[in-house]
Motif scaffolding. Structure first.
Motif, PDB file in Angstrom:
ATOM      1  N   LEU A   1       0.826  -1.207   0.000  1.00 16.93           N
ATOM      2  CA  LEU A   1       0.000   0.000   0.000  1.00 16.93           C
ATOM      3  C   LEU A   1       0.862   1.261   0.000  1.00 16.93           C
ATOM      4  CD1 LEU A   1      -2.781  -1.123   2.487  1.00 16.93           C
ATOM      5  CD2 LEU A   1      -3.045  -0.698   0.037  1.00 16.93           C
ATOM      6  N   LEU A   2       1.962   1.238   0.747  1.00 14.04           N
ATOM      7  CA  LEU A   2       2.882   2.382   0.749  1.00 14.04           C
ATOM      8  C   LEU A   2       3.462   2.614  -0.643  1.00 14.04           C
ATOM      9  CD1 LEU A   2       4.839   1.848   4.087  1.00 14.04           C
ATOM     10  CD2 LEU A   2       3.137   3.606   3.589  1.00 14.04           C
ATOM     11  N   TYR A   3       3.812   1.535  -1.312  1.00 11.46           N
ATOM     12  CA  TYR A   3       4.354   1.640  -2.666  1.00 11.46           C
ATOM     13  C   TYR A   3       3.326   2.284  -3.604  1.00 11.46           C
ATOM     14  CZ  TYR A   3       6.182   0.393  -7.228  1.00 11.46           C
ATOM     15  OH  TYR A   3       6.631   0.442  -8.513  1.00 11.46           O
ATOM     16  N   GLU A   4       2.078   1.856  -3.501  1.00 10.54           N
ATOM     17  CA  GLU A   4       1.033   2.448  -4.338  1.00 10.54           C
ATOM     18  C   GLU A   4       0.877   3.930  -4.042  1.00 10.54           C
ATOM     19  OE1 GLU A   4      -0.528   1.073  -6.930  1.00 10.54           O
ATOM     20  OE2 GLU A   4       0.751  -0.677  -6.560  1.00 10.54           O
ATOM     21  N   ARG A   5       0.982   4.304  -2.774  1.00 11.07           N
ATOM     22  CA  ARG A   5       0.905   5.713  -2.397  1.00 11.07           C
ATOM     23  C   ARG A   5       2.054   6.505  -2.998  1.00 11.07           C
ATOM     24  NH1 ARG A   5      -1.744   6.981   2.376  1.00 11.07           N
ATOM     25  NH2 ARG A   5      -3.725   5.926   2.326  1.00 11.07           N
TER      26      ARG A   5
ATOM     27  N   LEU B   1       0.778   8.534   7.771  1.00 14.04           N
ATOM     28  CA  LEU B   1       0.734   7.108   7.437  1.00 14.04           C
ATOM     29  C   LEU B   1       0.737   6.238   8.682  1.00 14.04           C
ATOM     30  CD1 LEU B   1       3.239   7.132   4.455  1.00 14.04           C
ATOM     31  CD2 LEU B   1       0.778   6.769   4.320  1.00 14.04           C
ATOM     32  N   ALA B   2       1.519   6.627   9.670  1.00 17.57           N
ATOM     33  CA  ALA B   2       1.581   5.858  10.916  1.00 17.57           C
ATOM     34  C   ALA B   2       0.206   5.822  11.580  1.00 17.57           C
ATOM     35  CB  ALA B   2       2.618   6.463  11.857  1.00 17.57           C
ATOM     36  N   ARG B   3      -0.472   6.944  11.607  1.00 12.89           N
ATOM     37  CA  ARG B   3      -1.822   6.968  12.193  1.00 12.89           C
ATOM     38  C   ARG B   3      -2.786   6.116  11.372  1.00 12.89           C
ATOM     39  NH1 ARG B   3       0.025  11.930  13.385  1.00 12.89           N
ATOM     40  NH2 ARG B   3      -0.700  12.930  11.486  1.00 12.89           N
TER      41      ARG B   3
ATOM     42  N   ASP C   1       9.695   0.529   6.773  1.00 11.31           N
ATOM     43  CA  ASP C   1       9.028   0.078   5.543  1.00 11.31           C
ATOM     44  C   ASP C   1       9.551   0.842   4.333  1.00 11.31           C
ATOM     45  OD1 ASP C   1       7.520  -1.639   7.103  1.00 11.31           O
ATOM     46  OD2 ASP C   1       5.701  -0.421   7.020  1.00 11.31           O
ATOM     47  N   PHE C   2       9.744   2.146   4.487  1.00  6.76           N
ATOM     48  CA  PHE C   2      10.285   2.930   3.375  1.00  6.76           C
ATOM     49  C   PHE C   2      11.713   2.510   3.048  1.00  6.76           C
ATOM     50  CE2 PHE C   2       6.978   6.332   4.031  1.00  6.76           C
ATOM     51  CZ  PHE C   2       6.438   6.200   2.762  1.00  6.76           C
ATOM     52  N   ARG C   3      12.515   2.202   4.060  1.00  6.51           N
ATOM     53  CA  ARG C   3      13.877   1.701   3.800  1.00  6.51           C
ATOM     54  C   ARG C   3      13.825   0.382   3.033  1.00  6.51           C
ATOM     55  NH1 ARG C   3      14.925   3.838   8.867  1.00  6.51           N
ATOM     56  NH2 ARG C   3      14.707   1.837   9.911  1.00  6.51           N
ATOM     57  N   GLU C   4      12.874  -0.463   3.377  1.00  3.22           N
ATOM     58  CA  GLU C   4      12.716  -1.730   2.656  1.00  3.22           C
ATOM     59  C   GLU C   4      12.364  -1.473   1.194  1.00  3.22           C
ATOM     60  OE1 GLU C   4      12.683  -5.780   1.910  1.00  3.22           O
ATOM     61  OE2 GLU C   4      13.425  -4.707   3.680  1.00  3.22           O
ATOM     62  N   LEU C   5      11.457  -0.552   0.950  1.00  7.96           N
ATOM     63  CA  LEU C   5      11.118  -0.202  -0.431  1.00  7.96           C
ATOM     64  C   LEU C   5      12.323   0.358  -1.171  1.00  7.96           C
ATOM     65  CD1 LEU C   5       7.598   1.394   0.044  1.00  7.96           C
ATOM     66  CD2 LEU C   5       8.128  -0.652  -1.274  1.00  7.96           C
ATOM     67  N   GLN C   6      13.110   1.159  -0.481  1.00  6.66           N
ATOM     68  CA  GLN C   6      14.313   1.710  -1.103  1.00  6.66           C
ATOM     69  C   GLN C   6      15.303   0.592  -1.420  1.00  6.66           C
ATOM     70  OE1 GLN C   6      16.303   4.649   1.247  1.00  6.66           O
ATOM     71  NE2 GLN C   6      17.556   5.343  -0.445  1.00  6.66           N
ATOM     72  N   ASN C   7      15.481  -0.347  -0.500  1.00  6.79           N
ATOM     73  CA  ASN C   7      16.393  -1.479  -0.727  1.00  6.79           C
ATOM     74  C   ASN C   7      15.939  -2.336  -1.901  1.00  6.79           C
ATOM     75  OD1 ASN C   7      18.020  -0.722   1.417  1.00  6.79           O
ATOM     76  ND2 ASN C   7      17.021  -2.104   2.863  1.00  6.79           N
ATOM     77  N   LEU C   8      14.640  -2.412  -2.119  1.00  6.60           N
ATOM     78  CA  LEU C   8      14.087  -3.185  -3.234  1.00  6.60           C
ATOM     79  C   LEU C   8      14.158  -2.417  -4.551  1.00  6.60           C
ATOM     80  CD1 LEU C   8      10.951  -4.655  -1.443  1.00  6.60           C
ATOM     81  CD2 LEU C   8      13.002  -5.916  -2.158  1.00  6.60           C
ATOM     82  N   GLY C   9      14.573  -1.153  -4.479  1.00  5.20           N
ATOM     83  CA  GLY C   9      14.682  -0.343  -5.693  1.00  5.20           C
ATOM     84  C   GLY C   9      13.372   0.290  -6.109  1.00  5.20           C
ATOM     85  N   ALA C  10      12.406   0.328  -5.201  1.00  5.05           N
ATOM     86  CA  ALA C  10      11.095   0.884  -5.546  1.00  5.05           C
ATOM     87  C   ALA C  10      11.142   2.392  -5.689  1.00  5.05           C
ATOM     88  CB  ALA C  10      10.066   0.488  -4.477  1.00  5.05           C
ATOM     89  N   TYR C  11      12.071   3.045  -5.010  1.00  2.72           N
ATOM     90  CA  TYR C  11      12.241   4.482  -5.136  1.00  2.72           C
ATOM     91  C   TYR C  11      13.629   4.874  -4.640  1.00  2.72           C
ATOM     92  CZ  TYR C  11      11.797   5.694  -0.166  1.00  2.72           C
ATOM     93  OH  TYR C  11      12.008   5.837   1.168  1.00  2.72           O
ATOM     94  N   LYS C  12      14.014   6.078  -5.014  1.00  2.00           N
ATOM     95  CA  LYS C  12      15.305   6.615  -4.589  1.00  2.00           C
ATOM     96  C   LYS C  12      15.063   7.904  -3.842  1.00  2.00           C
ATOM     97  CE  LYS C  12      17.928   4.737  -8.400  1.00  2.00           C
ATOM     98  NZ  LYS C  12      18.802   5.022  -9.514  1.00  2.00           N
ATOM     99  N   VAL C  13      15.848   8.133  -2.831  1.00  2.00           N
ATOM    100  CA  VAL C  13      15.774   9.374  -2.066  1.00  2.00           C
ATOM    101  C   VAL C  13      16.584  10.429  -2.797  1.00  2.00           C
ATOM    102  CG1 VAL C  13      16.329  10.490   0.122  1.00  2.00           C
ATOM    103  CG2 VAL C  13      15.495   8.126   0.108  1.00  2.00           C
TER     104      VAL C  13
END
Length: 54
Positions: free
Chosen positions: A11-15, A27-29, A41-53
């Motif tokens: 869901l975070l990825y879709e957002r 998001l936490a709330r 969770d965002f670090r995990e998405l970054q590690n998977l290459g889903a986005y870059k900071v």
């Protein structure tokens, strides 16, 4: 069957794909978890290459 974490990360990825800005606190709330959990969770998405900071 997906775990709650996997579902949340999906869901975070879709957002990320559809939003201009996302606030970790909001998001936490929404997901009823801590801000540290969302940050992990965002670090995990970054590690998977889903986005870059940056």
């Amino acid at each position: 069957m997906n775990s709650p974490r996997t579902t949340r990360i999906n869901l975070l990825y879709e957002r990320l794909k559809s939003a201009n800005g996302i606030r970790i606190g909001d998001l936490a709330r929404e997901f009823e978890v801590s801000t540290k959990t969302i940050a992990r969770d965002f670090r995990e998405l970054q590690n998977l290459g889903a986005y870059k900071v940056g």
